[in-house]
Design an enzyme around this catalytic site. Structure first.
Site, PDB file in Angstrom:
ATOM      1  N   ASP A 193      -0.465  -7.755   5.689  1.00 42.57           N
ATOM      2  CA  ASP A 193      -0.241  -7.629   4.245  1.00 42.57           C
ATOM      3  C   ASP A 193       1.255  -7.830   4.030  1.00 42.57           C
ATOM      4  O   ASP A 193       2.033  -7.867   4.988  1.00 42.57           O
ATOM      5  CB  ASP A 193      -0.664  -6.222   3.776  1.00 42.57           C
ATOM      6  N   SER A 194       1.659  -7.910   2.775  1.00 42.47           N
ATOM      7  CA  SER A 194       3.092  -8.016   2.477  1.00 42.47           C
ATOM      8  C   SER A 194       3.826  -6.720   2.844  1.00 42.47           C
ATOM      9  O   SER A 194       5.040  -6.726   2.966  1.00 42.47           O
ATOM     10  CB  SER A 194       3.277  -8.279   0.985  1.00 42.47           C
ATOM     11  N   TYR A 211       4.680 -10.157  -2.287  1.00 43.75           N
ATOM     12  CA  TYR A 211       4.116 -11.508  -2.320  1.00 43.75           C
ATOM     13  C   TYR A 211       3.746 -11.898  -3.755  1.00 43.75           C
ATOM     14  O   TYR A 211       3.791 -13.054  -4.124  1.00 43.75           O
ATOM     15  CB  TYR A 211       2.829 -11.566  -1.484  1.00 43.75           C
ATOM     16  N   GLY A 212       3.343 -10.896  -4.527  1.00 44.82           N
ATOM     17  CA  GLY A 212       2.795 -11.164  -5.864  1.00 44.82           C
ATOM     18  C   GLY A 212       3.754 -11.840  -6.818  1.00 44.82           C
ATOM     19  O   GLY A 212       3.338 -12.420  -7.816  1.00 44.82           O
ATOM     20  N   CYS A 262      -4.723  -8.551   2.021  1.00 38.18           N
ATOM     21  CA  CYS A 262      -3.877  -8.773   0.853  1.00 38.18           C
ATOM     22  C   CYS A 262      -4.591  -9.778  -0.041  1.00 38.18           C
ATOM     23  O   CYS A 262      -4.909 -10.890   0.410  1.00 38.18           O
ATOM     24  CB  CYS A 262      -2.532  -9.329   1.334  1.00 38.18           C
ATOM     25  N   ASN A 263      -4.825  -9.391  -1.277  1.00 39.91           N
ATOM     26  CA  ASN A 263      -5.509 -10.303  -2.203  1.00 39.91           C
ATOM     27  C   ASN A 263      -4.651 -11.521  -2.520  1.00 39.91           C
ATOM     28  O   ASN A 263      -5.161 -12.627  -2.654  1.00 39.91           O
ATOM     29  CB  ASN A 263      -5.820  -9.576  -3.516  1.00 39.91           C
ATOM     30  N   THR A 264      -3.342 -11.307  -2.645  1.00 39.20           N
ATOM     31  CA  THR A 264      -2.450 -12.404  -3.015  1.00 39.20           C
ATOM     32  C   THR A 264      -2.397 -13.448  -1.903  1.00 39.20           C
ATOM     33  O   THR A 264      -2.497 -14.651  -2.158  1.00 39.20           O
ATOM     34  CB  THR A 264      -1.025 -11.856  -3.286  1.00 39.20           C
ATOM     35  N   GLU A 316       5.554   0.870  -2.379  1.00 44.35           N
ATOM     36  CA  GLU A 316       6.339   0.649  -1.155  1.00 44.35           C
ATOM     37  C   GLU A 316       7.441   1.704  -1.023  1.00 44.35           C
ATOM     38  O   GLU A 316       7.832   2.059   0.086  1.00 44.35           O
ATOM     39  CB  GLU A 316       6.968  -0.747  -1.161  1.00 44.35           C
ATOM     40  N   CYS A 345      -5.675  -5.365  -5.666  1.00 44.23           N
ATOM     41  CA  CYS A 345      -4.501  -5.455  -4.790  1.00 44.23           C
ATOM     42  C   CYS A 345      -4.628  -4.293  -3.819  1.00 44.23           C
ATOM     43  O   CYS A 345      -4.959  -3.166  -4.225  1.00 44.23           O
ATOM     44  CB  CYS A 345      -3.217  -5.328  -5.610  1.00 44.23           C
ATOM     45  N   THR A 346      -4.366  -4.552  -2.551  1.00 41.48           N
ATOM     46  CA  THR A 346      -4.623  -3.521  -1.539  1.00 41.48           C
ATOM     47  C   THR A 346      -3.630  -2.350  -1.609  1.00 41.48           C
ATOM     48  O   THR A 346      -3.856  -1.314  -0.987  1.00 41.48           O
ATOM     49  CB  THR A 346      -4.615  -4.131  -0.127  1.00 41.48           C
ATOM     50  N   HIS A 347      -2.556  -2.510  -2.361  1.00 44.08           N
ATOM     51  CA  HIS A 347      -1.645  -1.379  -2.560  1.00 44.08           C
ATOM     52  C   HIS A 347      -2.233  -0.340  -3.530  1.00 44.08           C
ATOM     53  O   HIS A 347      -1.908   0.844  -3.440  1.00 44.08           O
ATOM     54  CB  HIS A 347      -0.311  -1.848  -3.143  1.00 44.08           C
TER      55      HIS A 347
HETATM   56  N1  DGL Z   1      -1.114  -5.977  -1.288  1.00 41.79           N
HETATM   57  C1  DGL Z   1      -1.091  -7.276  -1.829  1.00 41.79           C
HETATM   58  C2  DGL Z   1      -2.353  -7.669  -2.538  1.00 41.79           C
HETATM   59  O1  DGL Z   1      -3.408  -7.195  -2.195  1.00 41.79           O
HETATM   60  C3  DGL Z   1       0.112  -7.812  -2.540  1.00 41.79           C
HETATM   61  C4  DGL Z   1       1.261  -6.996  -2.817  1.00 41.79           C
HETATM   62  C5  DGL Z   1       2.486  -7.810  -3.098  1.00 41.79           C
HETATM   63  O2  DGL Z   1       2.681  -8.246  -4.247  1.00 41.79           O
HETATM   64  O3  DGL Z   1       3.229  -8.006  -2.149  1.00 41.79           O
HETATM   65  O4  DGL Z   1      -2.344  -8.473  -3.431  1.00 41.79           O
END
Ligand code: DGL
Length: 263
Positions: A10-11, A42-43, A73-75, A151, A183-185
């Protein structure tokens, strides 16, 4: 090969919400988790940048012998899963916002989706939306700044709460009875979300489904580890001493974190 690890990335710390489901479902597997903290979030990056970065992260995990990859990570999935499948010789499991079960379970027929700007701007997401717009009203909300709060380990402050209130308002105003964490966060702020939306709104996360899909893929390819106790290695492209406290807190236990340079 069966003894090799499963690479998960993931990011940053968000993918730990997926890793926890994998550990619970597949306790014998060795896991290698890479947080690309140096490139987080990443987003906010272009999909091309995220694709390039995801390929490099995948190379690192494959070099460590990964027998399967989970894009937690979805992104990164939106940006790179197709490309990863073309380049990697192992099963690649990606994430996508759980719109399908959300739509099926929504009584009001109104589903809210929280995700990063990157995910929302992707073609993959547009295709996913298209499949379900006839079945429910989908209210999509990008959440800039939220990943950075998580984060930072800022999971319960008034600042994070008011950011969430702001992002959830349009969804609640439209009458959404189901909210997809795209988003996994975001599972890490689910208690805050619950506090804002109340008990009658369903909150849907994809981590469990990904662990089941991983199990299925390992079975399909004859890759399950039969015995042993799964060891988990944690890597970050950021500064381990900075990342470690929040990782420990979100993971809920002791862990060693190694530095991993991609360049
Ligand atoms: N955790 C990531 C997701 O599922 C992205 C978070 C990010 O923007 O870095 O999209």
């Amino acid at each position: 090969m069966r003894q090799n690890c499963i690479g998960v990335f993931d990011s940053g710390v968000g993918g730990l919400s997926v890793l926890a489901h994998i550990r619970d479902r597949l306790p014998r597997e060795a896991l290698c988790y890479l947080a690309d903290t140096a490139c987080m979030p990443y987003g906010n990056r272009s999909l091309e940048e995220v694709r390039e970065r995801s390929l490099r992260v995948a190379e690192v995990l494959l070099a460590r012998g990964a027998k399967a990859l989970v894009v937690a990570c979805n992104t990164a999935t939106a940006a790179a899963v197709q490309c990863l499948r073309q380049h990697c010789d192992v099963p690649v499991i990606g994430m996508e916002p759980a719109i399908k079960p959300a739509v099926h379970g929504s009584v009001a027929g109104v589903v809210g989706v929280l995700a990063t700007s990157g995910t929302i701007s992707s073609e993959r997401f547009a295709r996913l939306m298209q499949r379900f717009t006839a079945h429910a009203e989908l209210v999509v909300q990008p959440c800039p700044g939220l990943v950075e709060r998580i984060e930072a380990g800022d999971l319960a402050s008034e600042r994070t709460r008011s950011l969430l209130r702001h992002y959830l308002k349009p969804l609640l105003d439209r009458g959404a009875d189901t909210i997809v964490l795209g988003c996994t966060h975001y599972p890490y702020v689910a208690p805050l979300i619950r506090g804002i939306v109340g008990d009658d709104v369903r909150i849907v996360d994809t981590g469990g489904a990904i662990a089941r899909e991983l199990e299925r893929q390992l079975g399909l390819h004859g890759l399950q580890r039969g015995a042993g106790e799964g060891r988990i290695r944690f890597l970050t492209t950021g500064e381990p001493e900075r990342v470690l406290p929040v990782m420990r807190r979100l993971w809920g236990g002791e862990l060693q974190l190694e530095a991993c340079r991609l360049d």
